[in-house]
Scaffold this motif. Structure first.
Motif, PDB file in Angstrom:
ATOM      1  N   LYS A  14      43.768  40.969  28.541  1.00 58.47           N
ATOM      2  CA  LYS A  14      43.223  39.629  28.355  1.00 58.47           C
ATOM      3  C   LYS A  14      43.659  38.749  29.525  1.00 58.47           C
ATOM      4  CE  LYS A  14      43.304  40.050  23.330  1.00 58.47           C
ATOM      5  NZ  LYS A  14      43.826  39.502  22.053  1.00 58.47           N
ATOM      6  N   PRO A  15      42.844  38.647  30.563  1.00 51.46           N
ATOM      7  CA  PRO A  15      43.225  37.908  31.767  1.00 51.46           C
ATOM      8  C   PRO A  15      43.386  36.428  31.489  1.00 51.46           C
ATOM      9  CG  PRO A  15      40.913  38.484  31.835  1.00 51.46           C
ATOM     10  CD  PRO A  15      41.489  39.189  30.651  1.00 51.46           C
ATOM     11  N   ALA A  16      44.298  35.827  32.246  1.00 45.78           N
ATOM     12  CA  ALA A  16      44.565  34.402  32.060  1.00 45.78           C
ATOM     13  C   ALA A  16      43.757  33.542  33.015  1.00 45.78           C
ATOM     14  CB  ALA A  16      46.056  34.134  32.261  1.00 45.78           C
ATOM     15  N   THR A  17      42.970  34.161  33.892  1.00 43.71           N
ATOM     16  CA  THR A  17      42.216  33.411  34.879  1.00 43.71           C
ATOM     17  C   THR A  17      40.751  33.823  34.842  1.00 43.71           C
ATOM     18  OG1 THR A  17      42.440  34.991  36.685  1.00 43.71           O
ATOM     19  CG2 THR A  17      44.280  33.476  36.333  1.00 43.71           C
ATOM     20  N   SER A  18      39.946  33.108  35.617  1.00 42.56           N
ATOM     21  CA  SER A  18      38.532  33.471  35.759  1.00 42.56           C
ATOM     22  C   SER A  18      38.299  34.059  37.144  1.00 42.56           C
ATOM     23  CB  SER A  18      37.654  32.238  35.546  1.00 42.56           C
ATOM     24  OG  SER A  18      37.969  31.242  36.498  1.00 42.56           O
ATOM     25  N   ALA A  19      39.277  34.784  37.634  1.00 45.96           N
ATOM     26  CA  ALA A  19      39.176  35.375  38.963  1.00 45.96           C
ATOM     27  C   ALA A  19      38.319  36.634  38.938  1.00 45.96           C
ATOM     28  CB  ALA A  19      40.570  35.700  39.498  1.00 45.96           C
ATOM     29  N   ILE A  20      37.771  36.968  40.105  1.00 43.82           N
ATOM     30  CA  ILE A  20      36.927  38.151  40.267  1.00 43.82           C
ATOM     31  C   ILE A  20      37.465  38.980  41.426  1.00 43.82           C
ATOM     32  CG2 ILE A  20      34.622  39.015  40.820  1.00 43.82           C
ATOM     33  CD1 ILE A  20      34.764  37.674  38.106  1.00 43.82           C
ATOM     34  N   ALA A  21      37.600  40.288  41.207  1.00 41.21           N
ATOM     35  CA  ALA A  21      37.967  41.191  42.289  1.00 41.21           C
ATOM     36  C   ALA A  21      36.710  41.651  43.004  1.00 41.21           C
ATOM     37  CB  ALA A  21      38.740  42.392  41.751  1.00 41.21           C
ATOM     38  N   VAL A  22      36.742  41.614  44.319  1.00 42.35           N
ATOM     39  CA  VAL A  22      35.613  42.095  45.121  1.00 42.35           C
ATOM     40  C   VAL A  22      36.099  43.254  45.969  1.00 42.35           C
ATOM     41  CG1 VAL A  22      33.969  41.549  46.947  1.00 42.35           C
ATOM     42  CG2 VAL A  22      34.448  39.868  45.150  1.00 42.35           C
ATOM     43  N   TYR A  23      35.418  44.386  45.843  1.00 44.73           N
ATOM     44  CA  TYR A  23      35.723  45.564  46.636  1.00 44.73           C
ATOM     45  C   TYR A  23      34.683  45.705  47.733  1.00 44.73           C
ATOM     46  CZ  TYR A  23      38.621  46.727  42.586  1.00 44.73           C
ATOM     47  OH  TYR A  23      39.548  46.705  41.577  1.00 44.73           O
ATOM     48  N   THR A  51      38.211  32.360  41.464  1.00 47.86           N
ATOM     49  CA  THR A  51      39.097  32.839  42.512  1.00 47.86           C
ATOM     50  C   THR A  51      38.675  34.217  42.994  1.00 47.86           C
ATOM     51  OG1 THR A  51      40.978  31.604  41.616  1.00 47.86           O
ATOM     52  CG2 THR A  51      41.488  33.454  43.071  1.00 47.86           C
ATOM     53  N   LEU A  52      38.660  34.414  44.302  1.00 51.33           N
ATOM     54  CA  LEU A  52      38.412  35.730  44.884  1.00 51.33           C
ATOM     55  C   LEU A  52      39.736  36.475  44.999  1.00 51.33           C
ATOM     56  CD1 LEU A  52      36.865  37.931  46.535  1.00 51.33           C
ATOM     57  CD2 LEU A  52      37.391  36.558  48.574  1.00 51.33           C
ATOM     58  N   GLU A 119      49.899  50.156  43.488  1.00 45.68           N
ATOM     59  CA  GLU A 119      50.314  48.818  43.088  1.00 45.68           C
ATOM     60  C   GLU A 119      49.264  47.784  43.470  1.00 45.68           C
ATOM     61  OE1 GLU A 119      54.321  47.515  43.960  1.00 45.68           O
ATOM     62  OE2 GLU A 119      54.987  49.593  44.089  1.00 45.68           O
ATOM     63  N   ARG A 120      48.633  47.989  44.596  1.00 44.08           N
ATOM     64  CA  ARG A 120      47.580  47.066  45.027  1.00 44.08           C
ATOM     65  C   ARG A 120      46.456  47.003  44.000  1.00 44.08           C
ATOM     66  NH1 ARG A 120      43.744  48.250  50.272  1.00 44.08           N
ATOM     67  NH2 ARG A 120      43.762  46.171  51.181  1.00 44.08           N
ATOM     68  N   LYS A 121      46.012  48.189  43.545  1.00 44.71           N
ATOM     69  CA  LYS A 121      44.907  48.229  42.601  1.00 44.71           C
ATOM     70  C   LYS A 121      45.290  47.631  41.249  1.00 44.71           C
ATOM     71  CE  LYS A 121      44.228  52.609  43.497  1.00 44.71           C
ATOM     72  NZ  LYS A 121      43.662  53.994  43.459  1.00 44.71           N
ATOM     73  N   ILE A 122      46.515  47.895  40.812  1.00 48.01           N
ATOM     74  CA  ILE A 122      46.962  47.334  39.537  1.00 48.01           C
ATOM     75  C   ILE A 122      47.094  45.824  39.638  1.00 48.01           C
ATOM     76  CG2 ILE A 122      48.911  47.211  37.940  1.00 48.01           C
ATOM     77  CD1 ILE A 122      49.343  50.195  38.458  1.00 48.01           C
ATOM     78  N   GLU A 123      47.648  45.344  40.732  1.00 45.77           N
ATOM     79  CA  GLU A 123      47.816  43.892  40.916  1.00 45.77           C
ATOM     80  C   GLU A 123      46.461  43.198  40.911  1.00 45.77           C
ATOM     81  OE1 GLU A 123      49.867  40.399  41.262  1.00 45.77           O
ATOM     82  OE2 GLU A 123      50.807  42.380  41.140  1.00 45.77           O
ATOM     83  N   THR A 126      44.879  43.327  37.306  1.00 51.65           N
ATOM     84  CA  THR A 126      45.586  42.483  36.351  1.00 51.65           C
ATOM     85  C   THR A 126      45.179  41.022  36.482  1.00 51.65           C
ATOM     86  OG1 THR A 126      47.489  43.978  36.372  1.00 51.65           O
ATOM     87  CG2 THR A 126      47.879  41.757  35.562  1.00 51.65           C
ATOM     88  N   ARG A 127      44.833  40.603  37.676  1.00 52.33           N
ATOM     89  CA  ARG A 127      44.580  39.196  37.949  1.00 52.33           C
ATOM     90  C   ARG A 127      43.151  38.748  37.653  1.00 52.33           C
ATOM     91  NH1 ARG A 127      47.770  36.214  41.473  1.00 52.33           N
ATOM     92  NH2 ARG A 127      49.841  37.123  41.811  1.00 52.33           N
ATOM     93  N   VAL A 128      42.254  39.661  37.312  1.00 52.16           N
ATOM     94  CA  VAL A 128      40.836  39.302  37.244  1.00 52.16           C
ATOM     95  C   VAL A 128      40.238  39.625  35.881  1.00 52.16           C
ATOM     96  CG1 VAL A 128      40.625  39.713  39.717  1.00 52.16           C
ATOM     97  CG2 VAL A 128      40.011  41.533  38.115  1.00 52.16           C
ATOM     98  N   ASP A 129      39.023  39.085  35.669  1.00 55.15           N
ATOM     99  CA  ASP A 129      38.301  39.432  34.449  1.00 55.15           C
ATOM    100  C   ASP A 129      36.972  40.124  34.745  1.00 55.15           C
ATOM    101  OD1 ASP A 129      36.847  37.316  35.418  1.00 55.15           O
ATOM    102  OD2 ASP A 129      37.069  36.055  33.640  1.00 55.15           O
ATOM    103  N   GLY A 130      36.799  40.586  35.975  1.00 50.99           N
ATOM    104  CA  GLY A 130      35.603  41.324  36.341  1.00 50.99           C
ATOM    105  C   GLY A 130      35.699  41.820  37.770  1.00 50.99           C
ATOM    106  N   PHE A 131      34.811  42.745  38.116  1.00 49.05           N
ATOM    107  CA  PHE A 131      34.843  43.388  39.431  1.00 49.05           C
ATOM    108  C   PHE A 131      33.440  43.423  40.034  1.00 49.05           C
ATOM    109  CE2 PHE A 131      37.811  45.285  36.460  1.00 49.05           C
ATOM    110  CZ  PHE A 131      39.028  45.173  37.112  1.00 49.05           C
ATOM    111  N   ILE A 132      33.375  43.203  41.343  1.00 50.97           N
ATOM    112  CA  ILE A 132      32.106  43.285  42.064  1.00 50.97           C
ATOM    113  C   ILE A 132      32.284  44.203  43.268  1.00 50.97           C
ATOM    114  CG2 ILE A 132      30.394  42.019  43.435  1.00 50.97           C
ATOM    115  CD1 ILE A 132      30.962  39.584  41.697  1.00 50.97           C
ATOM    116  N   GLY A 133      31.348  45.137  43.431  1.00 55.07           N
ATOM    117  CA  GLY A 133      31.383  46.029  44.582  1.00 55.07           C
ATOM    118  C   GLY A 133      30.261  45.710  45.543  1.00 55.07           C
ATOM    119  N   LEU A 134      30.608  45.402  46.773  1.00 58.25           N
ATOM    120  CA  LEU A 134      29.645  45.277  47.862  1.00 58.25           C
ATOM    121  C   LEU A 134      29.466  46.655  48.507  1.00 58.25           C
ATOM    122  CD1 LEU A 134      30.962  41.944  49.382  1.00 58.25           C
ATOM    123  CD2 LEU A 134      28.574  42.314  48.728  1.00 58.25           C
ATOM    124  N   PRO A 135      28.465  46.852  49.344  1.00 56.81           N
ATOM    125  CA  PRO A 135      28.378  48.106  50.085  1.00 56.81           C
ATOM    126  C   PRO A 135      29.664  48.369  50.856  1.00 56.81           C
ATOM    127  CG  PRO A 135      26.324  46.912  50.273  1.00 56.81           C
ATOM    128  CD  PRO A 135      27.278  45.986  49.579  1.00 56.81           C
TER     129      PRO A 135
END
Length: 240
Positions: A14-23, A51-52, A119-123, A126-135
Motif C-alpha cells: 500500500k504505497p504512501a505516495t502517488s509516484a510512478i516508476a518509469v523504466y 513524482t517520477l 536493491e534498486r528495483k525494490i527501492e 516500494t516508492r510507487v503505485d504503478g509502473f510505465i515502460g517506455l521503449p
C-alpha cells in the motif's frame, strides 16, 4: 533439507505516495517518436503532480523523461547503484558523460544510492503505485516483467503500462498470447500488462499525448482484480 534465509524486504503493498516508476533506456533509440513519447510522459507526470521514480541517469530516454518532469516543475527521484555512479553511469557504455549528482539543471533531482541492482528495483517498487515502460533494451524488458511477476505472485498489486510507440511492444504482446495459448500464463493474467497503443496511424505517434494516455491507463486499472498465487502475510515479512 530446508534452509531459512534472513528476511529480504519486499515492495510495499500500500504505497504512501502517488509516484510512478518509469523504466527506459540510457539510449534514445533510432526514432524521434520515442523521445517525443518520453517528453509527453514527463510533462504529464509533472502536470498531474505525480513524482517520477526512475533509474537516476541523465542519458538517453532516462534523461529525456526526467528532464521533461524537471522543466515542468515536477518532482524527480533517481535510484542509482553506487557501482554505476563510480563507473560513470549506464550511459558510459555509449561514450556519454559520467553521471554527476550536482549536474547543472538537475539539482532538484533527489538521488538515492543503493548497493545493488536488486536493491534498486525494490527501492523503486516500494516508492510507487504503478509502473510505465517506455521503449528500451534488456534492462527495461527485465524490469517491467519482474514487477508484473510480483503482481502475479501477490507481492504487490500494481499496474504496469507499456507505451507501444511505433508498435515497439508488439513482440511482447505476441509472446504473452503465445504463452497463454501454450498453457503457461493464465488467460486472466493477460491484464497484468496494459498496452497503450496510441493512434492506429503510426505517423501520428510522434505527436500523440502518450503521457495522458499512460496515466489514464494506470488510474483505470482495477486493483484486486487478479488472484495472487501466494499470500506473503505468512512468514517474516508480515502483512505486505
Amino acid at each position: 533439507m530446508t534452509v531459512e534465509l534472513p528476511p529480504f524486504p519486499l515492495p510495499a503493498q500500500k504505497p504512501a505516495t502517488s509516484a510512478i516508476a518509469v523504466y527506459c533506456g540510457a539510449s534514445t533509440g533510432s526514432q524521434s517518436a520515442f523521445a517525443a513519447a518520453a517528453v509527453s510522459l514527463g510533462r504529464a507526470l509533472a502536470d498531474a503532480g505525480r513524482t517520477l521514480v526512475y533509474g537516476g541517469g541523465s542519458n538517453g530516454m532516462m534523461g529525456i523523461v526526467s528532464g521533461a518532469v524537471l522543466s515542468n516543475d515536477g518532482k524527480v527521484v533517481g535510484v542509482l547503484p553506487r557501482a554505476m555512479l563510480a563507473g560513470g553511469g549506464e550511459g558510459k557504455k555509449s561514450g556519454s558523460p559520467k553521471i554527476c549528482l550536482d549536474e547543472a539543471g538537475r539539482e532538484k533531482v533527489e538521488t538515492i544510492l543503493v548497493d545493488s541492482m536488486h536493491e534498486r528495483k525494490i527501492e523503486m517498487a516500494t516508492r510507487v503505485d504503478g509502473f510505465i515502460g517506455l521503449p528500451g533494451g534488456f534492462g527495461t524488458f527485465e524490469e517491467v516483467l519482474e514487477v508484473t511477476t510480483w503482481t502475479q505472485l501477490g507481492i504487490h498489486d500494481k499496474p504496469v503500462a507499456l507505451l507501444n510507440v511505433l508498435s515497439f511492444w508488439e513482440p511482447l504482446r505476441a509472446l504473452l498470447k503465445g504463452s497463454i495459448d501454450a498453457g503457461f500464463i493464465k488467460p486472466q493474467n493477460e491484464q497484468l500488462i496494459i498496452f497503450v497503443d496510441g493512434p492506429e496511424d503510426l505517423k501520428e505517434h510522434e505527436d500523440f499525448d502518450w503521457g495522458k494516455a499512460a496515466l489514464e491507463a494506470l488510474d483505470n486499472w482495477e486493483r484486486g482484480s487478479t488472484k495472487p498465487l501466494f499470500s506473503w502475510s505468512h512468514g517474516p515479512y508480515g502483512d505486505t
